[in-house]
Scaffold this active site. Sequence first.
Site, PDB file in Angstrom:
ATOM      1  NE  ARG A  99      -3.487  -2.344   2.771  1.00  0.00           N
ATOM      2  CZ  ARG A  99      -3.144  -3.500   3.330  1.00  0.00           C
ATOM      3  NH1 ARG A  99      -1.916  -3.656   3.829  1.00  0.00           N
ATOM      4  NH2 ARG A  99      -3.998  -4.500   3.404  1.00  0.00           N
ATOM      5  CE  LYS A 128      -6.451  -1.623   5.151  1.00  0.00           C
ATOM      6  NZ  LYS A 128      -7.736  -1.877   4.492  1.00  0.00           N
ATOM      7  CG  HIS A 176      -4.980   0.943  -3.313  1.00  0.00           C
ATOM      8  ND1 HIS A 176      -4.028   1.336  -2.403  1.00  0.00           N
ATOM      9  CD2 HIS A 176      -5.746   0.030  -2.671  1.00  0.00           C
ATOM     10  CE1 HIS A 176      -4.219   0.697  -1.267  1.00  0.00           C
ATOM     11  NE2 HIS A 176      -5.245  -0.107  -1.405  1.00  0.00           N
ATOM     12  NE  ARG A 220      -3.186  -3.314  -1.606  1.00  0.00           N
ATOM     13  CZ  ARG A 220      -2.613  -4.178  -0.764  1.00  0.00           C
ATOM     14  NH1 ARG A 220      -1.300  -4.305  -0.741  1.00  0.00           N
ATOM     15  NH2 ARG A 220      -3.342  -4.919   0.062  1.00  0.00           N
ATOM     16  CG  HIS A 222      -5.910  -8.898   0.747  1.00  0.00           C
ATOM     17  ND1 HIS A 222      -6.086  -9.202  -0.588  1.00  0.00           N
ATOM     18  CD2 HIS A 222      -5.830  -7.549   0.816  1.00  0.00           C
ATOM     19  CE1 HIS A 222      -6.112  -8.077  -1.283  1.00  0.00           C
ATOM     20  NE2 HIS A 222      -5.954  -7.067  -0.452  1.00  0.00           N
ATOM     21  CE1 TYR A 282      -6.617  -6.380  -7.316  1.00  0.00           C
ATOM     22  CE2 TYR A 282      -6.441  -7.669  -5.297  1.00  0.00           C
ATOM     23  CZ  TYR A 282      -6.435  -6.450  -5.950  1.00  0.00           C
ATOM     24  OH  TYR A 282      -6.240  -5.295  -5.226  1.00  0.00           O
TER      25      TYR A 282
END
Length: 295
Positions: free
Chosen positions: A146, A170, A241, A244, A267, A276
């Site tokens: 990110r 995150k 993004h 990415r 993730h 994706y």
Amino acid sequence: MDRLIERFIHYLAVERGLALNTLESYQRDLIGYVSFLERSGVTDLNQTRRANIIGFLAELQRKGRATTTISRNLASLRAFYSFLLRDSLIDVDPTANLESPKIEKRLPKVLSVKEVESLLEGPDTGTVAGGRDKAMLELLYATGIRVSELVSLNLSDVNLNMGFLKCFGKGSKERIIPLGSVALTTVSDYLLNSRGKLLRDQAEESLFLNHHGQRLSRQGFWKIIKKYAQSAQIEKEITPHTLRHSFATHLLENGADLRAVQEMLGHADISTTQIYTHLTKSRLKEVYAKAHPRA
């Protein structure tokens, strides 16, 4: 009410370890909500009811906010009221059983390999800023991290000898991502030829610096990528993004394992990564429709 927001944000930071950007998002949503309550004559969170929540969301809708923004605001309110109820600071949770607005899942926009190459060829590596920009763009496309993770990198997070970088995503979750040869070369060149010329304070640990010798911001990178997208004549809308998304899509198109891509992207849920695969399938259909004589 402001003190309760501060208490909640402190809880998210200390006990749940949420990232600064996430904390700022929660705080921004809740400040907007409290402002709405005050305009409605509500000064005590124990006075709030379901109608107040619906009224706030309706106001966001009237202002033209996207469904994703409205849904995020509701999620912020749910977490806030859950915290208040847990600590017995309110008697009733007005967000209970309130449905989130339905969000249409849109596939992320990605660049073709040719467009990525045009973008990455944009920086003039003969200049200090160009050497830095080239290293950032190559690193972003090589790792899929990110933008917030990119600008948060310190010198100690990149191991050029072993060919990997360490980043914190995150929830402050650490992950190790391999670096390709091109990214390794451009980052090495940046450290050798550009970073020292940008540096003002020898104690500065940030990997990527702005012209003041300080850590480059997300907004600073946003301007950089928009500039190179324009010079590369890329007509698609570019966001921080975009590389990415392109990283993940290109890996899967070339046979990469979904779990490996999930791990590199950081993730928590593989269903987030699976979007994706839908994207690659839709692109395959486009290719088929254009190429097959009986399509």
